[in-house]
Design an enzyme around this catalytic site. Sequence first.
Site, PDB file in Angstrom:
ATOM      1  N   ASP A  54       0.870  -1.174   0.000  1.00 57.60           N
ATOM      2  CA  ASP A  54       0.000   0.000   0.000  1.00 57.60           C
ATOM      3  C   ASP A  54       0.903   1.218   0.000  1.00 57.60           C
ATOM      4  O   ASP A  54       1.592   1.490   0.985  1.00 57.60           O
ATOM      5  CB  ASP A  54      -0.921  -0.015   1.222  1.00 57.60           C
ATOM      6  CG  ASP A  54      -2.043   1.016   1.095  1.00 57.60           C
ATOM      7  OD1 ASP A  54      -1.875   1.992   0.327  1.00 57.60           O
ATOM      8  OD2 ASP A  54      -3.076   0.852   1.769  1.00 57.60           O
ATOM      9  N   GLU A 111      -0.199   4.275  -0.831  1.00 56.25           N
ATOM     10  CA  GLU A 111      -1.226   5.323  -0.735  1.00 56.25           C
ATOM     11  C   GLU A 111      -1.705   5.744  -2.118  1.00 56.25           C
ATOM     12  O   GLU A 111      -0.911   5.931  -3.032  1.00 56.25           O
ATOM     13  CB  GLU A 111      -0.766   6.536   0.076  1.00 56.25           C
ATOM     14  CG  GLU A 111      -1.903   7.486   0.455  1.00 56.25           C
ATOM     15  CD  GLU A 111      -3.088   6.790   1.142  1.00 56.25           C
ATOM     16  OE1 GLU A 111      -3.861   6.106   0.444  1.00 56.25           O
ATOM     17  OE2 GLU A 111      -3.226   6.930   2.363  1.00 56.25           O
ATOM     18  N   ASN A 112      -3.011   5.794  -2.162  1.00 59.06           N
ATOM     19  CA  ASN A 112      -3.708   5.931  -3.433  1.00 59.06           C
ATOM     20  C   ASN A 112      -3.487   4.699  -4.290  1.00 59.06           C
ATOM     21  O   ASN A 112      -3.456   4.798  -5.510  1.00 59.06           O
ATOM     22  CB  ASN A 112      -3.275   7.177  -4.203  1.00 59.06           C
ATOM     23  CG  ASN A 112      -4.019   8.395  -3.721  1.00 59.06           C
ATOM     24  OD1 ASN A 112      -5.073   8.278  -3.115  1.00 59.06           O
ATOM     25  ND2 ASN A 112      -3.461   9.553  -3.979  1.00 59.06           N
ATOM     26  N   GLY A 134      -3.905   4.124   5.512  1.00 58.51           N
ATOM     27  CA  GLY A 134      -3.384   5.362   6.092  1.00 58.51           C
ATOM     28  C   GLY A 134      -4.448   6.400   6.342  1.00 58.51           C
ATOM     29  O   GLY A 134      -4.305   7.252   7.224  1.00 58.51           O
ATOM     30  N   ASP A 135      -5.555   6.337   5.554  1.00 55.64           N
ATOM     31  CA  ASP A 135      -6.681   7.250   5.768  1.00 55.64           C
ATOM     32  C   ASP A 135      -7.728   6.599   6.676  1.00 55.64           C
ATOM     33  O   ASP A 135      -8.881   7.003   6.689  1.00 55.64           O
ATOM     34  CB  ASP A 135      -7.283   7.653   4.422  1.00 55.64           C
ATOM     35  CG  ASP A 135      -7.627   6.440   3.561  1.00 55.64           C
ATOM     36  OD1 ASP A 135      -7.531   5.296   4.063  1.00 55.64           O
ATOM     37  OD2 ASP A 135      -7.997   6.630   2.391  1.00 55.64           O
TER      38      ASP A 135
END
Length: 338
Positions: free
Chosen positions: A221, A223-224, A297-298
């Site tokens: 991962d 991010e995005n 992460g979000d």
Amino acid sequence: MFSARLFQCLLGMSALVYAGPCDIYASGGTPCVAAHSSTRALYNSYDGDLYQLVRASDDSTLEIGLLSTGGAANVAPQDSFCVNTICNITTIYDQSGKGNHLTQAPPGQAATGAGKNDYDILARASVAPHLINGNKVYGVYIIAGVGYRNDKTTGVATGDEPEGIYAVLSGTHYNTGCCFDYGNAETTNTDPGAGYMEAIYFGNRDVVSSGAGSGPWIEADLENGLYGKASTGNNPNNPSMNFNLVTAMVKGNSGNEWAIRGGDGVSGALTTIYSGVRPSGYSPMKKEGAIVLGVGGDNSDAGAGTFFEGAMTTGYPSDATENSVQANIVAAKYGLYS
Ligand SMILES: *[C@@H]1O[C@H](CO)[C@@H](O)[C@H](O)[C@H]1NC(C)=O
């Protein structure tokens, strides 16, 4: 204390019996800066606690330590403390000495459960019994809504700094939800864009990336997006990890280099799933050094999985160092508890 040379010598002579995974990373020049486990010490010299429980009947807490220095978790006190009530894990202690403990994850942008406006829920403590070297131990059982995090770490890679990450996970408890992760994340709990994470992902989410067969797969991962190679899409060289226990590794170097490796956590060697340049838009990385377990992460909180142990290093570990860590995991003799 061991001298470095004596340590290397013992390492060679004793087939790793005297070393934990983080001793091996240190001897490779890439020491752990975070070391989390519910099952065993990750350093030969560690004699502290592994995790803290809270029980529902009276909200009292109990620290779970080791059977011996450098050894396996001592869960007999847990079994008596949790009789006729529910115990959850509040804290997974960092064994590295950096104080990077994992606690209940704070609210984040993408959570759909409790963690949208409030803290994530905690993991049940006694639902994933396993064996390690013949001793009963428990995994950290993550379901949707459960997450652990530390947004104020010490010593963890930021920006484009190099790091390595490994984890031992259940190969049979996973899902398609986003995202059962362990590793480096943004400190804001909201998605700032590409390159703010560098974490192990495990599961069979087949939305952005996939591997061979029907999963589960080890991906990163970043991010995005979950990546199994330098672009999204299918990576036929990423095998389904159909093992009871899985060793998963992700590492990222400065200067546009990263890799994913993994294998059976009970026997055999690691496979290199990907090694090469980063996806376009991911170099240099923008890591912020938070640590997540069980969520993105979000705070995307729909993932499921079971975590047994894992660590993060400073520096880019060599394949040889990672191979020794895998040999140590095999020597620890994980197994099913029945
Ligand atoms: C304890 O764990 C269970 C399952 O993860 C969860 O449903 C419950 O809300 C948890 N309790 C707390 C106080 O987090």
